[in-house]
Design a protein around this motif. Structure first.
Motif, PDB file in Angstrom:
ATOM      1  N   GLY A 164       0.804  -1.231   0.000  1.00 32.64           N
ATOM      2  CA  GLY A 164       0.000   0.000   0.000  1.00 32.64           C
ATOM      3  C   GLY A 164       0.831   1.273   0.000  1.00 32.64           C
ATOM      4  O   GLY A 164       0.697   2.123   0.876  1.00 32.64           O
ATOM      5  N   LYS A 165       1.706   1.415  -0.974  1.00 32.35           N
ATOM      6  CA  LYS A 165       2.636   2.557  -0.999  1.00 32.35           C
ATOM      7  C   LYS A 165       2.498   3.349  -2.289  1.00 32.35           C
ATOM      8  O   LYS A 165       2.111   2.800  -3.326  1.00 32.35           O
ATOM      9  N   MET A 166       2.867   4.618  -2.238  1.00 33.92           N
ATOM     10  CA  MET A 166       2.949   5.411  -3.467  1.00 33.92           C
ATOM     11  C   MET A 166       4.029   6.486  -3.326  1.00 33.92           C
ATOM     12  O   MET A 166       4.432   6.826  -2.210  1.00 33.92           O
ATOM     13  N   MET A 203       2.692  17.220  16.912  1.00 36.41           N
ATOM     14  CA  MET A 203       2.610  18.590  16.371  1.00 36.41           C
ATOM     15  C   MET A 203       3.107  18.620  14.918  1.00 36.41           C
ATOM     16  O   MET A 203       2.517  19.260  14.051  1.00 36.41           O
ATOM     17  N   ALA A 204       4.218  17.903  14.680  1.00 36.67           N
ATOM     18  CA  ALA A 204       4.773  17.872  13.310  1.00 36.67           C
ATOM     19  C   ALA A 204       3.740  17.292  12.353  1.00 36.67           C
ATOM     20  O   ALA A 204       3.530  17.804  11.242  1.00 36.67           O
ATOM     21  N   ASP A 205       3.073  16.217  12.783  1.00 42.07           N
ATOM     22  CA  ASP A 205       2.067  15.583  11.920  1.00 42.07           C
ATOM     23  C   ASP A 205       0.893  16.524  11.673  1.00 42.07           C
ATOM     24  O   ASP A 205       0.354  16.592  10.572  1.00 42.07           O
ATOM     25  N   THR A 248       5.690  -0.140  -6.757  1.00 44.38           N
ATOM     26  CA  THR A 248       6.175   0.592  -5.623  1.00 44.38           C
ATOM     27  C   THR A 248       5.637  -0.090  -4.360  1.00 44.38           C
ATOM     28  O   THR A 248       4.424  -0.083  -4.156  1.00 44.38           O
ATOM     29  N   VAL A 249       6.503  -0.698  -3.582  1.00 45.97           N
ATOM     30  CA  VAL A 249       6.094  -1.409  -2.363  1.00 45.97           C
ATOM     31  C   VAL A 249       7.037  -1.071  -1.216  1.00 45.97           C
ATOM     32  O   VAL A 249       8.127  -0.557  -1.443  1.00 45.97           O
ATOM     33  N   CYS A 250       6.608  -1.435  -0.018  1.00 44.71           N
ATOM     34  CA  CYS A 250       7.442  -1.192   1.160  1.00 44.71           C
ATOM     35  C   CYS A 250       8.635  -2.143   1.165  1.00 44.71           C
ATOM     36  O   CYS A 250       8.499  -3.333   0.914  1.00 44.71           O
TER      37      CYS A 250
HETATM   38  C1  PTT Z   1      10.376   9.126   5.250  1.00 48.92           C
HETATM   39  C2  PTT Z   1      10.703   9.684   6.587  1.00 48.92           C
HETATM   40  C3  PTT Z   1      10.735   8.651   7.619  1.00 48.92           C
HETATM   41  S1  PTT Z   1      11.499   7.221   7.189  1.00 48.92           S
HETATM   42  C4  PTT Z   1      10.235   8.855   8.843  1.00 48.92           C
HETATM   43  S2  PTT Z   1      10.209   7.656  10.037  1.00 48.92           S
HETATM   44  W1  PTT Z   1      11.309   5.818   8.977  1.00 48.92           W
HETATM   45  C5  PTT Z   1       9.681  10.141   9.238  1.00 48.92           C
HETATM   46  N1  PTT Z   1       8.276   9.995   9.488  1.00 48.92           N
HETATM   47  C6  PTT Z   1       7.541  11.143   9.687  1.00 48.92           C
HETATM   48  C7  PTT Z   1       6.353  11.168  10.419  1.00 48.92           C
HETATM   49  O1  PTT Z   1       5.875  10.022  10.958  1.00 48.92           O
HETATM   50  N2  PTT Z   1       5.675  12.345  10.592  1.00 48.92           N
HETATM   51  C8  PTT Z   1       6.158  13.487  10.028  1.00 48.92           C
HETATM   52  N3  PTT Z   1       5.495  14.618  10.202  1.00 48.92           N
HETATM   53  N4  PTT Z   1       7.313  13.506   9.322  1.00 48.92           N
HETATM   54  C9  PTT Z   1       7.982  12.358   9.128  1.00 48.92           C
HETATM   55  N5  PTT Z   1       9.137  12.378   8.400  1.00 48.92           N
HETATM   56  C10 PTT Z   1       9.992  11.227   8.232  1.00 48.92           C
HETATM   57  O2  PTT Z   1       9.779  10.697   6.930  1.00 48.92           O
HETATM   58  C11 PTT Z   1       7.215   5.152   6.632  1.00 48.92           C
HETATM   59  C12 PTT Z   1       7.937   3.855   6.717  1.00 48.92           C
HETATM   60  C13 PTT Z   1       9.238   4.119   7.274  1.00 48.92           C
HETATM   61  S3  PTT Z   1       9.228   4.819   8.817  1.00 48.92           S
HETATM   62  C14 PTT Z   1      10.369   3.808   6.639  1.00 48.92           C
HETATM   63  S4  PTT Z   1      11.923   4.100   7.326  1.00 48.92           S
HETATM   64  C15 PTT Z   1      10.343   3.088   5.376  1.00 48.92           C
HETATM   65  N6  PTT Z   1      10.436   3.985   4.254  1.00 48.92           N
HETATM   66  C16 PTT Z   1      10.160   3.462   3.004  1.00 48.92           C
HETATM   67  C17 PTT Z   1      10.585   4.100   1.818  1.00 48.92           C
HETATM   68  O3  PTT Z   1      11.142   5.204   1.806  1.00 48.92           O
HETATM   69  N7  PTT Z   1      10.365   3.426   0.629  1.00 48.92           N
HETATM   70  C18 PTT Z   1       9.717   2.232   0.586  1.00 48.92           C
HETATM   71  N8  PTT Z   1       9.534   1.635  -0.606  1.00 48.92           N
HETATM   72  N9  PTT Z   1       9.283   1.633   1.695  1.00 48.92           N
HETATM   73  C19 PTT Z   1       9.466   2.256   2.893  1.00 48.92           C
HETATM   74  N10 PTT Z   1       8.980   1.670   4.011  1.00 48.92           N
HETATM   75  C20 PTT Z   1       9.062   2.347   5.274  1.00 48.92           C
HETATM   76  O4  PTT Z   1       8.015   3.286   5.411  1.00 48.92           O
HETATM   77  P1  PTT Z   1       9.517   9.979   3.039  1.00 48.92           P
HETATM   78  P2  PTT Z   1       5.147   6.218   5.741  1.00 48.92           P
HETATM   79 MG1  PTT Z   1       7.445   7.956   4.450  1.00 48.92          MG
HETATM   80  C21 PTT Z   1       4.704  10.014  11.725  1.00 48.92           C
HETATM   81  O5  PTT Z   1       8.057   9.493   3.407  1.00 48.92           O
HETATM   82  O6  PTT Z   1       9.419  11.336   2.450  1.00 48.92           O
HETATM   83  O7  PTT Z   1      10.084   8.948   2.150  1.00 48.92           O
HETATM   84  O8  PTT Z   1      10.324  10.106   4.345  1.00 48.92           O
HETATM   85  O9  PTT Z   1       5.908   6.899   4.527  1.00 48.92           O
HETATM   86  O10 PTT Z   1       3.865   5.735   5.230  1.00 48.92           O
HETATM   87  O11 PTT Z   1       5.076   7.198   6.854  1.00 48.92           O
HETATM   88  O12 PTT Z   1       5.978   4.965   6.160  1.00 48.92           O
HETATM   89  O13 PTT Z   1      12.026   5.103  10.598  1.00 48.92           O
END
Ligand code: PTT
Ligand code: SF4
Length: 604
Positions: free
Chosen positions: A74-76, A331-333, A478-480
């Motif tokens: 469920g990613k985009m 707050m950030a969210d 595009t997947v996790c």
């Molecule tokens: C990602 C970046 C991350 S990466 C985190 S926590 W991580 C931060 N999360 C935020 C947040 O929360 N709230 C907020 N206001 N800002 C935030 N910024 C930060 O954004 C995320 C997961 C995670 S949690 C990770 S590692 C993996 N990332 C994936 C990726 O990049 N590609 C992929 N194919 N699979 C991934 N799986 C994992 O997804 P950005 P999400 Mg994200 C509250 O967006 O811009 O890439 O930055 O998407 O749905 O939150 O899942 O320890």
């Protein structure tokens, strides 16, 4: 090719024109989806424009694996020319919007122009509307999510920009489902600049695959394999927060604006502490290893935690109370601010204050000051406004030697891994195609487990391999990627899924080639948009080269600049780029990108 809806939805907010276009077979074959589609569209359609002008475009892109009945699909990708870095920007978000977009019959949405009034884009299968949303402007993302769920029902996908995006703050991100965030390099601000408060998507159709029965069986096996993995139970307990303790032990926890790698209060806020406060689990659709851990923050409100958020809003600003960190995260969210850039910005201001470079006194770990700064950053006012455009711009504004400890690469703030003692991970941040993100190559775990302090060619080769898999394949499929990264879900599944979906067999070597094409086109995009772009942009800040930690496992260690240079040169060689990091003509020819050569100013 099967497995795609085959349609691109184009919406112009200036004149209200809505059209549907066929996605060509060559686009699917050469760029796969997600990030691949995004960079191709941006390359073709967004040329040297101001990122916050109506000429920029925002791309919502899925891939052939998105929304399918297979693990964590469920990613985009949300992409645009970044207002934070001036180069290519994207993020990957887990959201119902991905699943619904595919069911509605589209793989990609391109939003262009600028609406006169705040608006929503509402996509209900064939019915696509631009709806005025002035009453939602200024509201935080949780309020708007609630409101839209009441209006459109809970079974829909929603993407939102927060007040920070409305205020065109370049460190704003896109939010979904009260805790999913995507598009770190200012995608929220691009939405804001278009006066697009949100996108609501409801799809009722289905995706037509080459072999649905086979896909169903493979998907089922995949879900079962994940559940049976040894590390599954611990992952379910801590999710990404399991990295907290590990980083501290290995001297990589960003502490006091990346000055140190261990935090003296880490035991008060690690994954085990989170477990005690845990009240709920959330995550993306189609996932059976959901990693969003919800705790009650210091105001007793629900907040979702991830390692990056805690690392950057905790130790990096000297804050030791997990529930207070959770409040800053919430707050950030609500504001739609990226937690990583936010934590980096607040840490930067605390250090600037300590050094007497700004008037305001902001002590490390000052929770009240941090809340005030978040509001100021979101509004672009007061002391906080210094870092609203990121720490690069802030260091340019306050001058002195602050660029040495402004923790970014290419203008994007470094995520929560301190790399004084991890040269491979430093290079990963240096060469990430959107600026300092860990998403493309999280080589740090492999590096620490093997030969931590080496600068070997093998390390650079591993880095490229990771970039091909993570930044190339997962971002375009595009997947996790977390099933593979965190519970060792077999990579062999993905070509099998792709074949059942598209009917075409592609080995990993073929997928690497697609990844290389995407990387090279992203590199060309940076060069075209920023003519002075080149090697110097691939360096982390001086702090990693010059200021060792005073304690912990990597006490006294820094990255060796000369050896870093050698690794970088070898990296360019592997990628087929010249010594300045610009793609060589023969590389463009090999990847079928010959026609772009003349556009990379001064290169050929
Ligand atoms: C990602 C970046 C991350 S990466 C985190 S926590 W991580 C931060 N999360 C935020 C947040 O929360 N709230 C907020 N206001 N800002 C935030 N910024 C930060 O954004 C995320 C997961 C995670 S949690 C990770 S590692 C993996 N990332 C994936 C990726 O990049 N590609 C992929 N194919 N699979 C991934 N799986 C994992 O997804 P950005 P999400 Mg994200 C509250 O967006 O811009 O890439 O930055 O998407 O749905 O939150 O899942 O320890
Ligand atoms: Fe989303 Fe986490 Fe599941 Fe990945 S593992 S799909 S980020 S909930």
């Amino acid at each position: 090719m099967k497995g795609y809806a085959g349609k691109l939805l184009r919406v112009n907010l200036t004149d209200g024109k809505i059209s549907k276009e066929e996605i060509s077979e060559s686009m699917k074959k050469d760029f796969l989806g997600g990030r691949g589609f995004a960079v191709k569209l941006l390359w073709d359609e967004v040329k040297r424009v101001d990122p916050l002008s109506e000429k920029n475009k925002i791309i919502l892109a899925t891939g052939p694996l998105s929304g399918q009945m297979l693990p964590s699909s469920g990613k985009m990708v949300i992409a645009s020319k970044s207002p934070l870095t001036g180069g290519y920007g994207d993020g990957n978000i887990g959201t119902m919007a991905s699943v619904h977009l595919r069911k509605a019959g589209y793989d990609v949405v391109v939003v262009e122009g600028r609406s006169e009034k705040p608006c929503l884009l509402v996509i209900e299968d064939d019915k696509v509307r631009i709806v005025e949303a002035s009453e939602l402007w200024g509201k935080n993302t949780f309020e708007v999510q609630d409101h839209l769920e009441k209006t459109y029902g809970r079974n829909c996908g929603i993407l939102l920009t927060g007040p920070a995006g409305e205020n065109l703050i370049p460190i704003s991100t896109v939010m979904s489902q009260r805790g999913r965030a995507g598009g770190r390099p200012g995608m929220g601000a691009v939405m804001g600049s278009k006066r697009l408060k949100g996108v609501v998507i409801k799809g009722t159709g289905s995706i037509s695959n080459a072999d649905d029965e086979k896909l169903k069986a493979l998907g089922k096996k995949g879900y079962e394999e994940i559940k049976g993995k040894e590390s599954y139970d611990f992952w379910m307990r801590q999710g990404t927060m399991q990295a907290f303790e590990w980083c501290n032990e290995n001297g990589c926890l960003p502490t006091y604006n990346f000055k140190e790698g261990v935090f003296e209060f880490s035991k008060e806020m690690d994954g085990y502490v989170m477990e005690k406060f845990h009240v709920d689990r959330k995550g993306c659709p189609m996932c059976n290893m959901q990693c969003g851990h919800v705790i009650k923050d210091s105001e007793d409100q629900r907040a979702e935690l991830d390692y990056e958020n805690v690392g950057m809003l905790g130790p990096n600003i000297g804050l030791r109370d997990l529930r207070q960190v959770a409040l800053l995260n919430r707050m950030a969210d609500e504001w739609g601010l990226d937690t990583i850039s936010l934590g980096s910005g607040i840490g930067f201001l605390m250090e600037a204050s300590e050094r007497g470079l700004i008037k305001e006194k902001i002590g490390w770990g000052d929770f009240v000051a941090a809340q005030k700064l978040i509001r100021e950053i979101g509004m672009g006012e007061g002391t906080g406004s210094l870092v609203s455009r990121g720490v690069k711009a802030a260091s340019e504004a306050i001058g002195k030697d602050s660029h040495r400890w402004a923790m970014h690469v290419k203008g994007l703030e470094i995520s929560a891994y301190n790399c004084h003692g991890c040269p491979g991970m430093a290079l990963s941040f240096g060469t990430s195609p959107i600026g300092a993100s860990h998403k493309d190559a999280w080589i740090i775990a492999w590096e620490i487990a093997t030969d931590r302090f080496s600068y070997s060619n093998e390390k650079v080769e591993k880095l490229v391999e990771f970039q091909r898999i993570r930044g190339g394949f997962f971002e375009s499929a595009t997947v996790c990627r977390l099933p593979w990264v965190e519970v060792s879900f077999g990579l062999h599944w993905y070509p099998e899924y792709l074949e059942a979906i598209t009917g075409i067999h592609r080995a990993w070597e073929d997928l690497y080639q697609i990844g290389d094409r995407i990387y090279t086109l992203i590199r060309a995009f940076w060069k075209r948009e920023i003519p002075q772009f080149g090697r110097i942009w691939d360096f982390p800040p001086d702090r990693w080269f010059e200021e060792p930690h005073s304690q912990g496992k990597v006490k006294g260690v820094t990255v060796d600049r000369k050896k870093y240079e050698q690794m970088l040169s070898y990296y360019y060689q592997l990628r087929g780029w010249d010594e300045n990091g610009i793609p060589l003509k023969q590389t463009l020819d090999r990847l079928g990108l010959s026609e772009i050569a003349k556009e990379i100013t001064g290169s050929f």
